[in-house]
Scaffold this motif. Structure first.
Motif, PDB file in Angstrom:
ATOM      1  N   SER A  88      -9.887   1.248   7.879  1.00  0.00           N
ATOM      2  CA  SER A  88      -8.667   0.861   7.160  1.00  0.00           C
ATOM      3  C   SER A  88      -8.980   0.466   5.725  1.00  0.00           C
ATOM      4  CB  SER A  88      -7.969  -0.311   7.866  1.00  0.00           C
ATOM      5  OG  SER A  88      -7.586   0.043   9.157  1.00  0.00           O
ATOM      6  N   SER A 132       0.792  -1.232   0.000  1.00  0.00           N
ATOM      7  CA  SER A 132       0.000   0.000   0.000  1.00  0.00           C
ATOM      8  C   SER A 132       0.827   1.285   0.000  1.00  0.00           C
ATOM      9  CB  SER A 132      -0.959   0.015   1.188  1.00  0.00           C
ATOM     10  OG  SER A 132      -0.270   0.072   2.412  1.00  0.00           O
ATOM     11  N   LEU A 182      -9.786   3.563   3.610  1.00  0.00           N
ATOM     12  CA  LEU A 182      -8.585   4.331   3.273  1.00  0.00           C
ATOM     13  C   LEU A 182      -7.738   3.612   2.221  1.00  0.00           C
ATOM     14  CD1 LEU A 182      -7.576   5.665   6.810  1.00  0.00           C
ATOM     15  CD2 LEU A 182      -8.436   7.007   4.871  1.00  0.00           C
ATOM     16  N   VAL A 183      -7.610   2.301   2.355  1.00  0.00           N
ATOM     17  CA  VAL A 183      -6.814   1.530   1.395  1.00  0.00           C
ATOM     18  C   VAL A 183      -7.463   1.550   0.010  1.00  0.00           C
ATOM     19  CG1 VAL A 183      -6.217  -0.854   0.789  1.00  0.00           C
ATOM     20  CG2 VAL A 183      -5.511   0.088   2.982  1.00  0.00           C
ATOM     21  N   ALA A 225      -4.546   3.602  -1.660  1.00  0.00           N
ATOM     22  CA  ALA A 225      -3.433   2.694  -1.963  1.00  0.00           C
ATOM     23  C   ALA A 225      -3.352   2.402  -3.457  1.00  0.00           C
ATOM     24  CB  ALA A 225      -3.601   1.390  -1.186  1.00  0.00           C
ATOM     25  N   SER A 270      -2.886   2.497   7.451  1.00  0.00           N
ATOM     26  CA  SER A 270      -3.833   3.183   6.576  1.00  0.00           C
ATOM     27  C   SER A 270      -3.817   4.690   6.810  1.00  0.00           C
ATOM     28  CB  SER A 270      -5.244   2.631   6.788  1.00  0.00           C
ATOM     29  OG  SER A 270      -5.283   1.264   6.475  1.00  0.00           O
TER      30      SER A 270
END
Length: 176
Positions: A110, A71, A113-114, A118, A163
Motif C-alpha cells: 500500500s 489519495s 502504491l501511494v 497518489a 491503493s
C-alpha cells in the motif's frame, strides 16, 4: 437509483428556492455524493449487524475514507454500483484476519502504491491547488505508516484495497 433521487431532490430545491445560487447540476452532484456516502455507511453497517463484524466494518469505513480523501482513486460509473460494490468489498474485508507478517506486507505494498501514484483522479473533486498535492501524498503515506504501529489486519486490507484503486485509475480504467 441515486441519480434519480438526487435529480428529484435538486429539482425540488430549485423549484422551492428558484434564486438559489447553485445550478441544478451542482445541486444534483452534491446530493448524489451525500446519498452515495450515506447509503454506503448505512448499508454496510446494517450488513455488519448480521455478520457480527461491526467493529471491523467501522475501522474499514474510517480508514478507507481517510486514505481515499487524500489519495484519490477509481470511480464506478453509477452511484448505485458504487454503493453495492463498496458494501460487498467492506463486508469481505471485515473478515481479513492474517498474521502480522501479512499485515506488514499489505502495508508495504500500500505504501509503495501511494508513494508512486497518489494523488490520482482528484482533479475534478478537490479545490486543493496542485502545488499542495505532495502534502496529500505525505498524509496518505503517514496513514499507512500508522498501521505499522497498529498492525490491524482489516485496516491493512482496507488500505490495500484503496491503493489498488489508485493503480486501476492510473492504468486508465477510471470508470467501470
Amino acid at each position: 437509483m441515486i441519480d434519480a433521487i438526487s435529480t428529484r431532490l435538486a429539482t425540488g430545491i430549485k423549484n422551492t428556492v428558484s434564486d438559489h445560487p447553485a445550478s441544478h447540476a451542482v445541486l444534483k452532484f452534491a446530493i448524489a455524493v451525500i446519498l452515495n456516502v450515506s447509503f454506503i455507511i448505512l448499508l454496510t453497517l446494517v450488513v455488519s449487524l448480521f455478520t457480527g463484524r461491526t467493529a471491523e466494518v467501522g475501522l474499514i469505513l474510517i480508514s478507507f475514507a481517510l486514505l481515499r480523501q487524500v489519495s484519490g482513486g477509481m470511480h464506478l460509473k453509477s452511484g448505485t454500483a458504487c454503493v453495492l460494490f463498496t458494501t460487498l468489498l467492506f463486508t469481505l474485508l471485515s473478515y481479513v484476519n492474517v498474521s502480522n507478517m501479512y499485515v506488514e506486507i499489505m502495508n508495504v505494498v500500500s505504501l509503495t502504491l501511494v508513494l508512486w501514484l497518489a494523488p490520482i483522479g482528484i482533479e475534478r473533486q478537490t479545490r486543493i491547488p496542485k502545488r499542495h498535492w505532495t502534502k496529500l501524498k505525505i498524509i496518505a503515506a503517514a496513514l499507512i505508516v500508522s498501521n505499522i504501529v497498529l498492525c490491524s489486519p482489516v485496516i491493512a486490507a482496507s488500505f490495500l484495497a484503496q491503493s489498488i484503486s489508485l493503480l486501476i485509475s492510473w492504468r486508465g480504467v477510471k470508470s467501470l
